[in-house]
Design a protein around this motif. Structure first.
Motif, mmCIF file in Angstrom:
data_model
loop_
_atom_site.group_PDB
_atom_site.id
_atom_site.type_symbol
_atom_site.label_atom_id
_atom_site.label_comp_id
_atom_site.label_asym_id
_atom_site.label_seq_id
_atom_site.Cartn_x
_atom_site.Cartn_y
_atom_site.Cartn_z
ATOM 1 N N ALA A 47 -9.690 7.200 13.447
ATOM 2 C CA ALA A 47 -9.971 8.613 13.687
ATOM 3 C C ALA A 47 -9.803 9.366 12.371
ATOM 4 C CB ALA A 47 -9.014 9.164 14.749
ATOM 5 N N PRO A 48 -10.479 10.502 12.230
ATOM 6 C CA PRO A 48 -10.317 11.292 11.007
ATOM 7 C C PRO A 48 -8.859 11.729 10.839
ATOM 8 C CG PRO A 48 -12.166 12.103 12.310
ATOM 9 C CD PRO A 48 -11.429 11.105 13.159
ATOM 10 N N ALA A 49 -8.421 11.814 9.589
ATOM 11 C CA ALA A 49 -7.049 12.218 9.308
ATOM 12 C C ALA A 49 -6.997 13.019 8.013
ATOM 13 C CB ALA A 49 -6.154 10.989 9.203
ATOM 14 N N ASP A 50 -5.952 13.827 7.885
ATOM 15 C CA ASP A 50 -5.751 14.596 6.666
ATOM 16 C C ASP A 50 -5.413 13.687 5.485
ATOM 17 O OD1 ASP A 50 -6.044 17.102 8.047
ATOM 18 O OD2 ASP A 50 -4.003 16.829 8.807
ATOM 19 N N LEU A 51 -4.701 12.599 5.769
ATOM 20 C CA LEU A 51 -4.272 11.668 4.735
ATOM 21 C C LEU A 51 -4.519 10.246 5.211
ATOM 22 C CD1 LEU A 51 -2.711 10.974 2.094
ATOM 23 C CD2 LEU A 51 -0.615 11.039 3.466
ATOM 24 N N THR A 52 -5.161 9.451 4.378
ATOM 25 C CA THR A 52 -5.338 8.030 4.664
ATOM 26 C C THR A 52 -4.491 7.239 3.680
ATOM 27 O OG1 THR A 52 -7.585 8.344 5.491
ATOM 28 C CG2 THR A 52 -6.983 6.117 4.798
ATOM 29 N N VAL A 53 -3.681 6.350 4.238
ATOM 30 C CA VAL A 53 -2.823 5.484 3.438
ATOM 31 C C VAL A 53 -3.306 4.059 3.658
ATOM 32 C CG1 VAL A 53 -0.461 4.675 3.060
ATOM 33 C CG2 VAL A 53 -0.875 7.050 3.765
ATOM 34 N N SER A 54 -3.703 3.406 2.582
ATOM 35 C CA SER A 54 -4.156 2.021 2.660
ATOM 36 C C SER A 54 -3.048 1.129 2.117
ATOM 37 C CB SER A 54 -5.437 1.840 1.840
ATOM 38 O OG SER A 54 -5.834 0.494 1.868
ATOM 39 N N VAL A 55 -2.539 0.240 2.988
ATOM 40 C CA VAL A 55 -1.409 -0.615 2.636
ATOM 41 C C VAL A 55 -1.408 -1.816 3.571
ATOM 42 C CG1 VAL A 55 0.189 0.658 4.149
ATOM 43 C CG2 VAL A 55 1.093 -0.584 2.186
ATOM 44 N N SER A 56 -0.948 -2.952 3.103
ATOM 45 C CA SER A 56 -0.857 -4.110 4.001
ATOM 46 C C SER A 56 0.270 -3.890 5.000
ATOM 47 C CB SER A 56 -0.609 -5.396 3.203
ATOM 48 O OG SER A 56 0.722 -5.418 2.716
ATOM 49 N N ARG A 57 0.191 -4.575 6.106
ATOM 50 C CA ARG A 57 1.224 -4.464 7.136
ATOM 51 C C ARG A 57 2.590 -4.880 6.582
ATOM 52 N NH1 ARG A 57 1.813 -8.348 11.922
ATOM 53 N NH2 ARG A 57 0.229 -9.411 10.725
#
Length: 102
Positions: A47-57
């Motif tokens: 879903a759209p978000a103000d902040l996207t954080v890309s990180v492995s689990r």
């Protein structure tokens, strides 16, 4: 290691009765799924978000346990942010939320 659904449930439980973040956040777990946090809603849907954080689990869990420094993770490419300014503003809230969810 916890599954994406288990992580989402832990985050949901850590939120208590009210929103913990002043903005919506999408955790992109790099091919393993996503966790979307908006207000009191925590889902595993894109879903759209103000902040996207890309990180492995694994790195997300290490960040939550305080075993991985967020600045080093970002500088090494293990953590990517869509909006650095917003991430810095939300950092104390995000760190507190994830510390309670691991």
């Amino acid at each position: 290691m916890a599954s994406v659904d288990e992580l989402a449930a832990r985050i949901r439980g850590a939120m208590g009765e009210g929103p913990c973040l002043d903005a919506s956040v999408l955790l992109d777990l790099r091919g393993e799924g996503v966790i979307h946090v908006a207000g009191v809603e925590v889902t595993t849907e894109q879903a759209p978000a103000d902040l996207t954080v890309s990180v492995s689990r694994a790195d997300l869990q290490a960040l939550g346990r305080g075993e991985l420094d967020p600045v080093r993770a970002m500088m090494s490419g293990r953590l990517k942010l869509s909006d650095m300014g917003l991430a810095m503003k939300l950092q104390p809230q995000i760190q507190a939320l994830f510390a309670r969810s691991v």
